[in-house]
Design an enzyme around this catalytic site. Structure first.
Site, PDB file in Angstrom:
ATOM      1  CE1 TYR A   1      37.743  12.241 105.973  1.00 55.56           C
ATOM      2  CE2 TYR A   1      39.305  12.847 104.302  1.00 55.56           C
ATOM      3  CZ  TYR A   1      38.180  12.035 104.676  1.00 55.56           C
ATOM      4  OH  TYR A   1      37.647  10.991 103.991  1.00 55.56           O
TER       5      TYR A   1
ATOM      6  CG  ASP B   1      32.538   6.129  98.255  1.00 51.97           C
ATOM      7  OD1 ASP B   1      32.637   7.013  97.838  1.00 51.97           O
ATOM      8  OD2 ASP B   1      33.414   5.178  98.359  1.00 51.97           O
TER       9      ASP B   1
ATOM     10  CE  LYS C   1      26.898   7.316 115.853  1.00 51.27           C
ATOM     11  NZ  LYS C   1      25.586   6.050 116.119  1.00 51.27           N
TER      12      LYS C   1
ATOM     13  CG  ASP D   1      35.162   9.575 102.527  1.00 50.64           C
ATOM     14  OD1 ASP D   1      35.223   9.764 101.319  1.00 50.64           O
ATOM     15  OD2 ASP D   1      35.921   8.687 103.147  1.00 50.64           O
TER      16      ASP D   1
ATOM     17  CG  ASP E   1      23.596   5.050 113.702  1.00 50.99           C
ATOM     18  OD1 ASP E   1      22.945   5.869 113.519  1.00 50.99           O
ATOM     19  OD2 ASP E   1      23.806   4.022 114.424  1.00 50.99           O
TER      20      ASP E   1
HETATM   21  C1  IPM Z   1      36.772  11.266  98.228  1.00 55.72           C
HETATM   22  C2  IPM Z   1      38.038  10.483  98.656  1.00 55.72           C
HETATM   23  C3  IPM Z   1      39.051  11.371  99.354  1.00 55.72           C
HETATM   24  C4  IPM Z   1      38.217  11.539 100.654  1.00 55.72           C
HETATM   25  C5  IPM Z   1      40.478  10.670  99.544  1.00 55.72           C
HETATM   26  C6  IPM Z   1      40.875  10.109  98.038  1.00 55.72           C
HETATM   27  C7  IPM Z   1      41.527  11.450 100.117  1.00 55.72           C
HETATM   28  O1  IPM Z   1      37.717   9.198  99.098  1.00 55.72           O
HETATM   29  O2  IPM Z   1      36.833  12.316  97.698  1.00 55.72           O
HETATM   30  O3  IPM Z   1      35.799  10.906  98.693  1.00 55.72           O
HETATM   31  O4  IPM Z   1      38.507  10.725 101.580  1.00 55.72           O
HETATM   32  O5  IPM Z   1      38.095  12.648 101.003  1.00 55.72           O
HETATM   33 MG    MG Z   2      35.634   8.961  99.305  1.00 58.13          MG
END
Ligand code: IPM
Ligand code: MG
Length: 368
Positions: A142, A253, A192, A249, A225
């Protein structure tokens, strides 16, 4: 003594509407539990860009450095898609994380029993799930340099750099081990190492930190993975997962969806201790700005309300009050109160954002 302070940054999309409900919850604790918090509000993301031409004004950044905690709604939206990268709403969020040095991002994925059927996985795979992903938040790909889009010959090349120092890995590993000790005492580290040097270093440093200070905690390693696959196969094998910024990240999710809805999940981003002994901190729901439903009163305020519960626990030394709020949410879900993101049962009418908060406040009233 001065009241504890909180900077609220509602941001974009559904951010402002869920934050309006969180403010009622904050007020409830002031009125009923003697926990008065000095709240200030400011702009971030697209909202800040509209007002100031930047996704985070320097004054707002300075305020964020001074308060006991920041609570952020969400940033971004299609209106800002065409903006230059440097002023995109997301840059405001990333600047807060970076300048506050919030290196440890705690993303719990907890499956509320009443919602186990909402997951796309089978009930027995997710019921009772309670794991935390600790995502490194201030380094890695990032932020690594060099980055950019350059021209080489007659074509463009996009460049990002995965870069981790030993100390960056060690501090997030420590926070994961500390957290594990307060929970199931197990950490699984994901990288990884089979293809990335930064992954080899990650595995080495996590192993060293473990041997030096945390050998009482059970440690395992997994390629990220394979970790994604295991998260879907049998997530209850995990307690705390520690991983880098980008893998975290994505894995968070995926883990979020195990619980049935992204609308339920809070997060805490923690840094080094401040003068008051509490970590520098920002709390935010894991969900984004959801522009498709913004402004319609449909959004689920629970992720943001639970983010405030995490603030109670980690920034305001009020773990009992955090428990109280989390139980209120649990009870409301147990009663079958559902926002539109949680539908699935026959004949249940969705409640609005405000009605969900009403129901939670009514449960809180019943406790005091
Ligand atoms: C998260 C989001 C952020 C990230 C974005 C909005 C920059 O997806 O907090 O997971 O990628 O970190
Ligand atoms: Mg995210």
């Amino acid at each position: 003594m001065a009241n504890p302070s909180l900077l609220i940054l509602p941001g974009d999309g559904i951010g402002p509407e869920v934050m309006a409900e969180v403010r009622r919850v904050i007020d409830w604790f002031g009125a009923n539990r003697g926990l008065v918090i000095d709240v200030t509000e400011d702009l971030v993301g697209g909202a800040a860009y509209d007002a100031h031409g930047t996704p985070l004004h320097d004054d707002t950044m300075a305020k964020a450095q001074e308060v006991d905690a920041v609570l952020l709604g969400a940033v971004g939206g299609p209106k800002y898609d065409q903006l230059d990268f440097s002023v995109k709403p997301e840059r405001g969020l990333l600047r807060l994380r970076k300048e506050m040095d919030l290196y440890s991002n705690l993303r719990p994925a907890q499956c509320f029993d009443a919602l186990a059927d909402f997951s796309s996985l089978k009930r027995d795979v997710v019921a009772g799930l309670d794991i935390v992903i600790v995502r490194e938040l201030t380094s890695g790909i990032y932020f690594g340099e060099p980055r950019g889009i350059i021209t080489e010959g007659n074509e463009r090349v996009g460049i990002n750099t995965q870069r981790y120092t030993e100390s960056e890995i060690a501090r997030v590993a420590k926070s994961a081990f500390e957290l594990a000790r307060r929970r199931g005492n197990k950490v699984c580290s994901m990288e990884k190492a089979n293809v990335m040097e930064s992954g080899i270093l990650w595995r080495d440093v996590v192993t060293e930190v473990h041997a030096a200070e945390y050998s009482d905690v059970e440690l395992s390693h997994m390629y990220a993975d394979a970790g994604a696959m295991q998260l879907c196969r049998w997530p209850k094998q995990f307690d705390v997962i520690v991983t880098d910024n980008l893998f975290g990240d994505m894995l968070s999710d995926a883990a979020a969806m195990l619980t049935g809805s992204l609308g339920m999940l809070p997060s805490a981003s923690l840094g080094a201790p401040m003068e008051n002994g509490r970590p520098k901190a920002m709390y935010e729901p894991v969900h984004g700005s959801a522009p498709d439903i913004a402004g319609q009163g449909k959004a689920n305020p629970i992720a943001c309300i639970l983010s405030f519960a995490m603030a109670l626990r980690y920034s305001y030394d009020a773990g009992d009050e955090a428990d109280r709020l989390e139980s209120a949410v649990n009870d409301v879900l147990g009663d079958g109160v559902r926002t539109a993101d949680l539908l699935g049962e026959d004949g249940v009418e969705p409640v609005s954002t405000t009605q969900m908060a009403d129901a939670i406040l009514a449960k809180l009233d019943a406790t005091s």
